[in-house]
Motif scaffolding. Sequence first.
Motif, short mmCIF file in Angstrom:
data_model
loop_
_atom_site.label_atom_id
_atom_site.label_comp_id
_atom_site.label_asym_id
_atom_site.label_seq_id
_atom_site.Cartn_x
_atom_site.Cartn_y
_atom_site.Cartn_z
N LEU A 101 17.25 24.56 11.26
CA LEU A 101 17.68 23.22 11.62
C LEU A 101 16.75 22.17 11.05
N LEU A 102 17.29 21.33 10.18
CA LEU A 102 16.54 20.20 9.65
C LEU A 102 17.31 18.92 9.96
N ILE A 103 16.63 17.97 10.58
CA ILE A 103 17.22 16.65 10.83
C ILE A 103 16.08 15.63 10.87
N GLY A 104 16.18 14.63 10.02
CA GLY A 104 15.09 13.69 9.86
C GLY A 104 15.22 12.44 10.71
N ASP A 105 14.08 11.83 10.99
CA ASP A 105 14.01 10.54 11.68
C ASP A 105 13.62 9.48 10.64
N PRO A 106 14.58 8.73 10.11
CA PRO A 106 14.28 7.78 9.04
C PRO A 106 13.93 6.38 9.54
N SER A 107 13.52 6.26 10.80
CA SER A 107 13.30 4.93 11.39
C SER A 107 12.19 4.16 10.67
N GLU A 166 0.84 -1.20 0.00
CA GLU A 166 0.00 0.00 0.00
C GLU A 166 0.88 1.25 0.00
N GLY A 167 0.31 2.34 -0.48
CA GLY A 167 1.02 3.61 -0.45
C GLY A 167 1.10 4.18 0.96
N ASP A 168 2.12 4.98 1.23
CA ASP A 168 2.29 5.59 2.55
C ASP A 168 3.31 6.73 2.43
N ASP A 169 3.58 7.39 3.54
CA ASP A 169 4.53 8.50 3.57
C ASP A 169 5.75 8.10 4.39
N TYR A 170 6.93 8.49 3.91
CA TYR A 170 8.18 8.09 4.57
C TYR A 170 9.16 9.25 4.58
N VAL A 171 9.78 9.46 5.74
CA VAL A 171 10.92 10.37 5.83
C VAL A 171 12.16 9.63 5.35
N VAL A 172 12.89 10.26 4.45
CA VAL A 172 14.15 9.70 3.94
C VAL A 172 15.26 10.67 4.32
N ALA A 173 16.13 10.24 5.23
CA ALA A 173 17.15 11.13 5.79
C ALA A 173 18.27 10.29 6.38
N THR A 174 19.33 10.96 6.82
CA THR A 174 20.45 10.25 7.46
C THR A 174 20.30 10.23 8.98
N GLY A 175 19.52 11.17 9.53
CA GLY A 175 19.43 11.28 10.98
C GLY A 175 20.59 12.04 11.59
N GLU A 176 21.42 12.67 10.74
CA GLU A 176 22.53 13.50 11.21
C GLU A 176 22.39 14.89 10.62
N LEU A 203 10.81 -0.27 4.88
CA LEU A 203 11.40 -0.42 3.54
C LEU A 203 12.73 -1.18 3.56
N GLY A 204 13.33 -1.31 4.73
CA GLY A 204 14.66 -1.92 4.80
C GLY A 204 15.72 -1.02 4.20
N TRP A 205 15.47 0.30 4.25
CA TRP A 205 16.38 1.27 3.62
C TRP A 205 17.30 1.93 4.64
N GLU A 206 18.56 2.08 4.27
CA GLU A 206 19.51 2.85 5.07
C GLU A 206 20.47 3.55 4.12
N PRO A 207 20.94 4.74 4.48
CA PRO A 207 21.93 5.41 3.64
C PRO A 207 23.26 4.67 3.67
N THR A 208 23.96 4.69 2.55
CA THR A 208 25.25 3.98 2.47
C THR A 208 26.44 4.95 2.40
N VAL A 209 26.18 6.22 2.03
CA VAL A 209 27.26 7.19 1.87
C VAL A 209 27.20 8.20 3.01
N LYS A 210 28.30 8.32 3.75
CA LYS A 210 28.39 9.26 4.87
C LYS A 210 28.64 10.68 4.36
N PHE A 211 28.37 11.65 5.23
CA PHE A 211 28.49 13.07 4.87
C PHE A 211 29.89 13.40 4.35
#
Length: 327
Positions: A287-293, A239-249, A299-307
Motif C-alpha cells: 500500500l502506497l498513498i502519499g500526503d502531498p499537502s 532553498e532546496g527541500d524535500d517534497y512528496v508529490v502524489a494524488t493522495g488517493e 509549491l502551489g502544486w496540485e494534480p490536474t488529471v484524475k485516475f
Amino acid sequence: MPRALITGITGQDGLYLAELLLGKGYEVYGLVRGQNNPKIALVQSTVPEVKILTGDLTDISSLIRAFSVAQPDEVYNLGAISFVAYSWENASLTSDVTGKGVLNILEATRLYAGKDIDKVKFYQASSSEMYGKVQQVPQSESTLLWPRSPYGVAKVFGHYMTINYRESYGMHASSGILFNHESPRRGPEFVTRKVSQAVARISLGLQDDITLGNLDAKRDWGFAGDYVDAMWRMLQQPEGDDYVVATGETHSIETLLDVAFKAVGIDDWAPLVKQNPAFMRPAEVDLLIGDPSKAKDVLGWEPTVKFEQLVTMMVENDIAEQKAQLR
C-alpha cells in the motif's frame, strides 16, 4: 535564457520535463547513455530542440564534460534503472546507477559550481518505493523509509546523499518523492502500460488475455505530465527541500483493470486476466498513498488529471497506436 541539464531524458518524465522547460524558454540539454542509444531518435522526434549529450551516471568524468558544455543553471537527475522487478535480477548494477550515480552527479554539480555553490539548482528523483514496508499511512516527507527492493534501497541512498550535499555544502538540492506516475509514454514493462496495451489489443481482437501478478497491490497513481511541473516548482524556491508529490488517493490493480476494460466497453474482465506467481515480487509493497499537502502549500502544486482520466487516456492512446500498426 536559463539552461537546464536533464539526465534520463529518454524516459517519460524526461520528455515531459523537456517540453515544459522549452515552453518556458529554457535551453535544454539531455544526457543520453551511449552514442548508439536507440531512444535518441525518440528524443529527437518528440523534443527536437533538446541538445543531446552522451554520458553515464557511473562515469563522473563524462558528467563533468557534460557540465562544461551545458553550463546548466538547473540539473534534473531523472536517470536510473527504474524498473523495480529488474533490480532483484541485477542489484549491483541498480546500486551503481540508481544509487551511486546520484553521488556522481551531485559531485559533478559541486565541482562545476565551485565557490558559488548555489548557482546551480539540483533536483533528485526520489521515489515512493523508498517507503516499502510502510510505517505510516499516508506517507509524508517525515515517514520512516523502509525499502523492500534493491531499487528502493538505491533510491534511499541517493535521497540521503542529496540531503547531505544540501546540508554539507549549502547546495540548492531538492528531492521529489514521487509516487507512481504514468502516461502514454510509460514503458511497456510497467504494469499500467502493460494493462493499457493489453486491453487495447484485446478490444481489437489481437490478443486473448493478459497475465499479471498481485492484483491486490495498491498504488497512488498520477499523471507524469503533472509531476514534472512539481519538479520545476521545487527549483524555483529560495532553498532546496524535500517534497512528496502524489494524488493522495490509492487504487488497486483490480481497480486499474476495472477502469481500463470499461474504456473499451468490457465489464466482466475476469476471464481475460490470468495470474502468474512469476510476476509476484519477492518482497511486496502492498500500500502506497502519499500526503502531498506540503507540495500544495509551499509549491502551489496540485494534480490536474484524475485516475480514471489517466487510465482512459492510456488505453485510447494504445488503441490508436495498435490501429496505426495495422495499416
